[in-house]
Design a protein around this motif. Sequence first.
Motif, PDB file in Angstrom:
ATOM      1  N   VAL A 158       0.860  -1.179   0.000  1.00 36.92           N
ATOM      2  CA  VAL A 158       0.000   0.000   0.000  1.00 36.92           C
ATOM      3  C   VAL A 158       0.895   1.227   0.000  1.00 36.92           C
ATOM      4  N   LYS A 166      -3.790   5.648  -0.089  1.00 38.88           N
ATOM      5  CA  LYS A 166      -4.267   4.289   0.220  1.00 38.88           C
ATOM      6  C   LYS A 166      -4.536   3.517  -1.063  1.00 38.88           C
ATOM      7  N   THR A 181      -8.117   0.698  -4.608  1.00 39.64           N
ATOM      8  CA  THR A 181      -8.140   1.845  -3.703  1.00 39.64           C
ATOM      9  C   THR A 181      -9.390   1.816  -2.829  1.00 39.64           C
ATOM     10  N   SER A 187     -10.782   4.347   6.119  1.00 38.57           N
ATOM     11  CA  SER A 187      -9.512   3.897   6.677  1.00 38.57           C
ATOM     12  C   SER A 187      -8.772   2.996   5.687  1.00 38.57           C
ATOM     13  N   GLY A 188      -7.455   3.144   5.652  1.00 38.14           N
ATOM     14  CA  GLY A 188      -6.629   2.286   4.810  1.00 38.14           C
ATOM     15  C   GLY A 188      -6.105   1.065   5.546  1.00 38.14           C
ATOM     16  N   ARG A 192      -4.011  -2.340   4.252  1.00 37.61           N
ATOM     17  CA  ARG A 192      -2.666  -2.652   4.750  1.00 37.61           C
ATOM     18  C   ARG A 192      -2.624  -4.056   5.369  1.00 37.61           C
TER      19      ARG A 192
END
Length: 200
Positions: A158, A166, A181, A187-188, A192
């Motif tokens: 990421v 992100k 994406t 939130s990313g 991750r």
Amino acid sequence: MDQTAYRDRIGQLVEPGERVLAYAKAGAANGATPPPPPDAAKPEAPAGRVSVGAVLLNLISPLVSWAWGDRLVDRVVWGIAGRGAPGSAASRLRHALSPPGPDLAVRDTLLVATDRRLLVCVSGPMKLLSSRADDERSAAETGIAWSASRAEVASARVGWHRLNPKRLRLDFADGSWLAFTVPIAESGRPLRDVAAALSA
């Protein structure tokens, strides 16, 4: 829809003994992508050469489009969202997420990392103003659109792309890659987690 609603359905989709390590709701990144596989249904080609006017029309009106113009606009506006030869892993994955036909329904895409595979799942059709029952029905209709063994996934990471911090890039063993994406406001962390699970 909250992505925890998909947890039970994902557990039903995996094989017996297969462990789910992480999952994330994400969408295929905008931009130029690999060409479709050779056996994919081909859209009608425009007659003759495509002019500069056709490309401008693609920018001005999304209802009027030519494939060549779409690719150029994607490349200029969004950049590169994937690479690979026709029939590569990235090509097959991207085509699985956008099958031919006039399906205008909104669906969630889920990336699922297990101890054996990478699964790309697609939810059932969703309503704009949905009730809890609608969300549950959409989650219950989630199915596997594409899968690959862990050996086919070379790496996952990421990182930043233009203004989006992100963006998950999935690199495959055949040299192809595809990006996913999440909206900037989301939130990313789930992306991750998927990247970490696939890279372990």
